[in-house]
Design a protein around this motif. Structure first.
Motif, PDB file in Angstrom:
ATOM      1  N   ASP A  46      -7.272   3.704   8.261  1.00  0.00           N
ATOM      2  CA  ASP A  46      -6.606   2.013   7.777  1.00  0.00           C
ATOM      3  C   ASP A  46      -6.565   3.172   6.483  1.00  0.00           C
ATOM      4  O   ASP A  46      -7.050   4.789   5.779  1.00  0.00           O
ATOM      5  CB  ASP A  46      -7.971   1.567   7.566  1.00  0.00           C
ATOM      6  CG  ASP A  46      -7.929   0.518   8.666  1.00  0.00           C
ATOM      7  OD1 ASP A  46      -6.797   0.619   9.156  1.00  0.00           O
ATOM      8  OD2 ASP A  46      -8.921  -0.176   8.617  1.00  0.00           O
ATOM      9  N   TYR A  47      -4.688   2.700   5.689  1.00  0.00           N
ATOM     10  CA  TYR A  47      -5.371   3.171   4.204  1.00  0.00           C
ATOM     11  C   TYR A  47      -6.189   2.717   2.798  1.00  0.00           C
ATOM     12  O   TYR A  47      -7.102   1.743   3.412  1.00  0.00           O
ATOM     13  CB  TYR A  47      -3.845   2.878   3.975  1.00  0.00           C
ATOM     14  CG  TYR A  47      -2.474   3.325   4.259  1.00  0.00           C
ATOM     15  CD1 TYR A  47      -2.441   4.652   4.150  1.00  0.00           C
ATOM     16  CD2 TYR A  47      -1.913   2.180   4.946  1.00  0.00           C
ATOM     17  CE1 TYR A  47      -0.966   5.407   4.972  1.00  0.00           C
ATOM     18  CE2 TYR A  47      -0.551   3.252   5.907  1.00  0.00           C
ATOM     19  CZ  TYR A  47      -0.455   4.264   5.674  1.00  0.00           C
ATOM     20  OH  TYR A  47       0.458   4.937   5.493  1.00  0.00           O
ATOM     21  N   THR A  79      -5.060  -0.981   0.886  1.00  0.00           N
ATOM     22  CA  THR A  79      -4.169  -1.875   1.531  1.00  0.00           C
ATOM     23  C   THR A  79      -3.345  -3.181   1.014  1.00  0.00           C
ATOM     24  O   THR A  79      -3.794  -3.452  -0.254  1.00  0.00           O
ATOM     25  CB  THR A  79      -4.447  -1.703   3.150  1.00  0.00           C
ATOM     26  OG1 THR A  79      -5.241  -2.705   2.591  1.00  0.00           O
ATOM     27  CG2 THR A  79      -4.933  -0.770   3.830  1.00  0.00           C
ATOM     28  N   GLU A 125      -0.465  -3.095   4.433  1.00  0.00           N
ATOM     29  CA  GLU A 125       0.366  -1.714   4.500  1.00  0.00           C
ATOM     30  C   GLU A 125       0.000  -0.976   3.408  1.00  0.00           C
ATOM     31  O   GLU A 125      -0.433  -1.334   2.213  1.00  0.00           O
ATOM     32  CB  GLU A 125       1.665  -2.566   4.041  1.00  0.00           C
ATOM     33  CG  GLU A 125       2.040  -3.275   4.979  1.00  0.00           C
ATOM     34  CD  GLU A 125       3.717  -3.548   5.295  1.00  0.00           C
ATOM     35  OE1 GLU A 125       3.791  -4.753   2.997  1.00  0.00           O
ATOM     36  OE2 GLU A 125       4.262  -4.553   5.430  1.00  0.00           O
ATOM     37  N   ALA A 126       0.532   0.253   2.938  1.00  0.00           N
ATOM     38  CA  ALA A 126       0.254   1.180   1.697  1.00  0.00           C
ATOM     39  C   ALA A 126       1.182   0.628   0.984  1.00  0.00           C
ATOM     40  O   ALA A 126       2.235   0.400   0.882  1.00  0.00           O
ATOM     41  CB  ALA A 126       0.474   2.127   2.324  1.00  0.00           C
TER      42      ALA A 126
END
Length: 281
Positions: free
Chosen positions: A194-195, A198, A203-204
């Motif tokens: 995972d970033y 997020t 999403e990033a």
């Protein structure tokens, strides 16, 4: 002399960016700022581009924008394209000169504000983003691309995978930062892939969306937002005041040359302040 179409040269330029592995933001930057120049020039062939065209375009930008930095943002893209053409023997035999920018000292955050932001125990995303920006001095774009697996809270290190110059770096993390990151990762049950930060879609963040997130948070807390890069300036100022060398600072800031870091050391370094003892007054 063989005539080279402007459109052909531009497509070759874009292809080279992809082949060289330039990041999406870089490609987007050129796609945003080169076409307006070509529309202004209104020519079909590279040989029709003249230095007078660039001069006229520069004057056009100066009238349109008050900030010389904005003018240069446009001109740097034009310069890169013209340099590409010249390097490939397309008939664009001139360089693009930037306009003079007044040197301004960007005001960093004061120590009291930094202390409150760093010692804040919140685990929300903007608070963690601010903690990382202050404690590591990484660029916003780099922060957006950090994944959980890049952080080792036991070895107290972080791997920076996507730097400005397409290199990697490993930075040490303060103990307090590691403990808070561990709490944050456990709280949100983040997986290694995972970033770290997020969006609601998983999403990033982009640099723009991260800026919006942090700015809104700072305003809610009663702080003036000075932009994400000001955290980097703040780190450089505070470490320079503590007597860090320009070489070590350049490694922290992942600068490509020591000269960039010397600016901060010369501006905020402890040597000049310590020489106050020699002041006869």
């Amino acid at each position: 002399m063989k005539k080279i179409l402007i459109d052909f040269a531009l497509e070759r330029f874009r292809s080279e960016l992809i082949l060289k592995g330039r990041q999406a933001d870089t490609i987007e930057y050129y796609n945003e700022f080169i076409p307006p120049f070509l529309d202004f020039a209104a020519v079909k062939y590279c040989s029709q581009l003249k230095y007078s065209t660039v001069e006229s375009y520069t004057l056009h930008l100066r009238k349109k924008y008050d900030n010389p930095a904005t003018v240069n943002t446009n001109l740097r893209a034009v310069r890169a394209f013209c340099y590409f053409c010249g390097r490939n023997n397309y008939p664009v035999p001139f360089t693009v000169n930037l306009v003079a920018e007044p040197k301004k000292i960007k005001a960093p955050y004061d120590e009291e504000t930094v202390r409150k932001l760093v010692l804040n125990r919140e685990l929300c995303k903007p608070a963690i983003a601010i903690l990382m920006l202050i404690a590591t001095a990484i660029r916003a774009k780099t922060l957006c691309n950090i994944r959980v697996e890049d952080i080792d809270v036991y070895a107290k290190t972080i791997i920076l995978q996507k730097l400005k110059n397409n290199t990697q770096s490993v930075l040490p993390l303060p103990d307090y930062v590691c403990k808070r990151l561990k709490r944050y990762i456990n709280e949100f049950e983040l997986k290694p892939s995972d970033y770290l930060l997020t969006t609601k879609r998983g999403e990033a963040y982009t640099t723009h969306s991260l800026y919006t997130l942090v700015t809104r948070y700072l305003k809610r807390k009663g702080y003036d937002s000075k932009g994400l890069h000001r955290f980097r300036h703040t780190f450089a100022k505070m470490t320079a005041e503590q007597g860090i060398s320009s070489i070590l600072l350049s490694r922290w800031l992942t600068h490509s040359s020591v000269e960039q870091s010397e600016h901060y050391v010369n501006l905020y370094g402890a040597e000049l302040r310590e020489s106050l003892k020699y002041n006869p007054v």
